[in-house]
Design a protein around this motif. Structure first.
Motif, PDB file in Angstrom:
ATOM      1  N   ARG A  43      -8.088   3.631   2.955  1.00  0.00           N
ATOM      2  CA  ARG A  43      -8.182   4.292   1.656  1.00  0.00           C
ATOM      3  C   ARG A  43      -6.785   4.532   1.102  1.00  0.00           C
ATOM      4  O   ARG A  43      -5.899   5.008   1.798  1.00  0.00           O
ATOM      5  CB  ARG A  43      -8.932   5.612   1.799  1.00  0.00           C
ATOM      6  N   GLY A  44      -6.572   4.172  -0.161  1.00  0.00           N
ATOM      7  CA  GLY A  44      -5.258   4.365  -0.754  1.00  0.00           C
ATOM      8  C   GLY A  44      -5.059   3.502  -1.978  1.00  0.00           C
ATOM      9  O   GLY A  44      -5.979   2.861  -2.493  1.00  0.00           O
ATOM     10  N   THR A  45      -3.796   3.455  -2.451  1.00  0.00           N
ATOM     11  CA  THR A  45      -3.419   2.732  -3.666  1.00  0.00           C
ATOM     12  C   THR A  45      -2.701   1.439  -3.297  1.00  0.00           C
ATOM     13  O   THR A  45      -1.754   1.460  -2.500  1.00  0.00           O
ATOM     14  CB  THR A  45      -2.521   3.606  -4.550  1.00  0.00           C
TER      15      THR A  45
ATOM     16  N   LYS B 172       0.871  -1.178   0.000  1.00  0.00           N
ATOM     17  CA  LYS B 172       0.000   0.000   0.000  1.00  0.00           C
ATOM     18  C   LYS B 172       0.909   1.230   0.000  1.00  0.00           C
ATOM     19  O   LYS B 172       1.709   1.411   0.911  1.00  0.00           O
ATOM     20  CB  LYS B 172      -0.911   0.041   1.230  1.00  0.00           C
ATOM     21  N   GLU B 173       0.748   2.049  -1.023  1.00  0.00           N
ATOM     22  CA  GLU B 173       1.592   3.244  -1.170  1.00  0.00           C
ATOM     23  C   GLU B 173       3.068   2.875  -1.022  1.00  0.00           C
ATOM     24  O   GLU B 173       3.833   3.559  -0.353  1.00  0.00           O
ATOM     25  CB  GLU B 173       1.214   4.320  -0.139  1.00  0.00           C
TER      26      GLU B 173
ATOM     27  N   PHE C 234      -6.747   1.684  -6.834  1.00  0.00           N
ATOM     28  CA  PHE C 234      -7.061   2.664  -5.797  1.00  0.00           C
ATOM     29  C   PHE C 234      -8.376   2.290  -5.125  1.00  0.00           C
ATOM     30  O   PHE C 234      -9.407   2.150  -5.790  1.00  0.00           O
ATOM     31  CB  PHE C 234      -7.168   4.066  -6.402  1.00  0.00           C
TER      32      PHE C 234
END
Length: 401
Positions: free
Chosen positions: A140-142, A117-118, A160
């Protein structure tokens, strides 16, 4: 099968079918029961691919009969291919729901997976899925995954996760941050973490029913009527939340200036009083000592006057000496001060003897103060004035006698 053992993708491989027959046999190659167009004794792969993996065999045949070979399984090994990342269920992702990410990869042997993640590592292992039992706004994120085996590795495309959630507790602030002064302009700002972005509405408690929309609420001319509780409400399609701010109006600039002026005057008076008291306390002992010094310094000047007066008195009978009063004359040196005395004009000897019983001869105490010099000091230029006074007193006395 040559070479035997592990077969790497893009390497060469040859399968050979052989038999004894007379007349010579004809050969047919099969893959999973599907005949291949090659009719030769050898089946050659110049650059074998993963798609060539499978079970192979051949048949040998002549007019006297037909025989089938043993089966050979060809396992082409290769690194991960076409790694993809998917999410289920699809559609909008709401906070509190369960979510699953799946990493799909074609590899032989099977790949291992690393989740990110990120670009921060989350999980590493053989599992091709990553689960969120109850997804939250912090999730929440990429995301992306990496599949890897001993023959290579590959990253998936990024995905995402747009987790939607109601506004969090809003934070409110006042600008300027100092005291709210009457007549000034005030900006109230409201902010909240929300997805989708929140809309803001300002309300005043116990006030009118009107409300103001917008993240910033501006009061251009703040008065006492504006004091009170203000609350901001943040809202989106997932919910709402509000926070309260209390405002109190402070004294205006004129009132503050008047209070400041009065305070400064009072402080100045107090400081002046303390200064004068300290100065007086310090000067009192010096004044007392200065008086003593003045008396002592006057002694050299008093002696001649006393002696002259006494000598003149001894030339007359004792009864006249009893009526004489000797004055103490203090000389304080000064050039600027005038010399004043109550010494009376000279009279004739007979008038003096006649009025001797009615009126005593008085000699004044003459003090010459020098404000600019310490008591008891004497300057040479003052000597002429002191001598004039000394002579005048003797002269008057002589005439009186």
């Amino acid at each position: 099968m040559i070479p035997a053992g592990d077969i790497m993708e893009n390497s060469s491989l040859t399968l050979t079918c052989s038999t004894e027959a007379n007349p010579a046999a004809k050969y047919t190659w099969y893959k999973k029961n599907q005949s291949l167009p090659n009719k030769e004794a050898q089946l050659a792969f110049r650059s074998i691919q993963a798609s060539d993996s499978g079970e192979y065999y051949c048949t040998a045949e002549n007019e006297l009969g037909r025989r089938t070979s043993n089966h050979v399984f060809v396992n082409v090994k290769y690194g991960p291919k076409a790694t993809t990342l998917s999410v289920s269920p699809s559609g909008e992702i709401m906070e509190g729901k369960s979510m699953t990410l799946t990493c799909n990869s074609d590899a032989y042997p099977a790949a291992k997976y690393t989740w990110y993640k990120e670009n921060q590592t989350l999980l590493q292992g053989p599992e091709s899925i990553y689960m969120f039992p109850s997804i939250s706004s912090e999730d929440r994120g990429t995301y992306h995954c990496k599949s890897e085996n001993q023959y290579g590795w590959i990253n998936s495309t990024s995905l995402f996760l747009d987790v939607q959630y109601a506004p969090k507790l809003p934070s409110v602030s006042v600008s300027p941050s100092a005291e709210v002064v009457e007549g000034s302009s005030v900006n109230l700002t409201c902010s909240s973490d929300a997805n989708p972005a929140a809309t803001y509405t300002w309300h005043k408690e116990n006030g009118d029913s009107t409300s103001v929309s917008g993240q910033i609420f501006t009061i251009t001319d703040f008065t006492a009527e504006h004091s009170g509780n203000y609350y901001c409400e943040a809202q989106n399609k997932r919910g709402r939340s509000n926070s309260t701010l209390h405002l109190i109006v402070a004294a205006g600039s004129r009132t503050s200036a008047a209070i400041g002026g009065i305070t400064a005057v009072l402080l100045a008076i107090i400081l002046l009083t303390v200064f004068l008291w300290i100065r007086r306390k310090k000067s009192f002992p010096q004044h007392c000592m200065g008086g003593k010094r003045s008396d002592n310094s006057a002694q050299p000047n008093q002696g001649p006057v006393h002696d002259n007066l006494s000598a003149a008195a001894r030339t007359h009978p004792a009864e006249q000496q009893d009526d004489l009063h000797y004055a103490t004359i203090h000389f304080f040196q000064s050039q600027a001060d005038a010399l004043y005395s109550n010494i009376r004009p000279a009279r004739s000897h007979r008038q003096t003897l006649k009025e001797d019983e009615e009126e005593d001869v008085e000699y004044a105490v003459v003090k010459i103060n020098d404000a600019s010099r310490l008591p008891g000091t004497r300057r040479e230029e003052d000597g002429e004035d002191s001598f004039a006074l000394y002579s005048t007193v003797n002269h008057i006395r002589a005439q009186a006698l």
